[in-house]
Write a protein that holds these residues in place. Structure first.
Motif, short mmCIF file in Angstrom:
data_model
loop_
_atom_site.label_atom_id
_atom_site.label_comp_id
_atom_site.label_asym_id
_atom_site.label_seq_id
_atom_site.Cartn_x
_atom_site.Cartn_y
_atom_site.Cartn_z
N VAL A 123 13.47 -3.55 -3.10
CA VAL A 123 12.86 -2.56 -2.45
C VAL A 123 11.68 -1.85 -3.38
O VAL A 123 11.92 -1.47 -4.74
CB VAL A 123 13.76 -1.23 -2.06
N TYR A 124 10.52 -2.04 -3.02
CA TYR A 124 9.38 -1.29 -3.84
C TYR A 124 9.20 0.10 -3.36
O TYR A 124 8.95 0.59 -2.33
CB TYR A 124 8.24 -2.20 -3.90
N TYR A 125 8.82 0.98 -4.49
CA TYR A 125 8.93 2.44 -4.33
C TYR A 125 7.47 2.76 -4.98
O TYR A 125 7.34 2.16 -6.13
CB TYR A 125 9.88 3.05 -4.85
N CYS A 126 6.84 3.62 -4.37
CA CYS A 126 5.84 4.29 -4.83
C CYS A 126 6.15 5.65 -5.38
O CYS A 126 6.91 6.18 -4.79
CB CYS A 126 4.71 4.44 -3.83
N ALA A 166 2.47 5.12 -9.92
CA ALA A 166 3.34 4.14 -10.34
C ALA A 166 4.15 3.27 -9.26
O ALA A 166 4.44 3.79 -8.13
CB ALA A 166 4.43 4.56 -11.30
N TRP A 167 4.54 1.87 -9.44
CA TRP A 167 5.09 1.18 -8.33
C TRP A 167 6.43 0.78 -9.38
O TRP A 167 6.50 0.50 -10.34
CB TRP A 167 4.56 -0.23 -7.91
N SER A 185 0.89 -1.27 0.02
CA SER A 185 0.12 -0.03 0.02
C SER A 185 0.82 1.15 0.08
O SER A 185 2.00 1.18 0.43
CB SER A 185 -0.71 0.07 1.11
N CYS A 186 0.40 2.27 -0.49
CA CYS A 186 0.98 3.62 -0.55
C CYS A 186 0.23 4.59 -0.23
O CYS A 186 -0.97 4.99 -1.18
CB CYS A 186 1.65 3.81 -1.92
N THR A 187 0.11 5.17 0.76
CA THR A 187 -0.99 6.28 0.97
C THR A 187 -0.21 7.71 0.94
O THR A 187 0.98 7.95 1.62
CB THR A 187 -1.30 6.15 2.76
N GLU A 240 13.41 -0.21 -11.77
CA GLU A 240 12.56 -0.37 -12.85
C GLU A 240 10.97 -0.29 -12.56
O GLU A 240 10.78 -0.36 -11.43
CB GLU A 240 12.74 -1.90 -13.24
N ILE A 241 10.33 -0.06 -13.67
CA ILE A 241 8.78 0.30 -13.29
C ILE A 241 8.01 -1.07 -13.59
O ILE A 241 8.36 -1.90 -14.14
CB ILE A 241 8.22 1.22 -14.19
#
Length: 128
Positions: free
Chosen positions: A93-96, A35-36, A21-23, A46-47
């Protein structure tokens, strides 16, 4: 000031699932494309997935197609990434990220995806 806070990362085994989740706070969430991205150790960022402001258009990278789904809840100013059938190569590592222009056409047509805001990331580790 826009802030993005990711959550939901963790350690799972191959084949398991996670939901990220990204708030967001601040700014005009309903007008943004979201985007993630992910960055594995020693690799470029990478997207992974993206969704337009209206949720009418979505993108999922070929490497995760059929396993990952992206959606958004504007009322909660939150974007989600559901990940199924996780593999060790999904470890990253996943980025919003936010592209304030709203459309996926604009996102993919911009240098470096024209990202205006980044979250700090959440670590996903998939063990074999």
């Amino acid at each position: 000031q826009v802030q993005l806070v990711e959550s939901g990362g963790g350690v799972v085994r191959t084949g398991e699932s996670l939901r990220l989740s990204c708030t967001a706070s601040g700014g005009s969430f309903t007008t943004w494309a979201l985007a993630w991205f992910r960055q594995a150790p020693g690799k470029d960022r990478e997207i992974v997935a993206a969704i337009s402001w209206s949720a009418g258009n979505t993108f999922v990278a070929d490497s995760v197609k059929g396993r990952f789904t992206v959606w958004r809840e504007n009322a909660k100013t939150t974007v989600y990434l559901q990940m199924h059938s996780l593999k060790p190569e999904d470890t990253a590592v996943y980025y919003c990220a936010v592209h304030t222009q709203g459309s996926l056409g604009s996102l993919f047509g911009s240098p470096n995806y024209g990202i205006d805001y980044w979250g700090k990331g959440t670590l996903v580790t998939v063990s074999s």
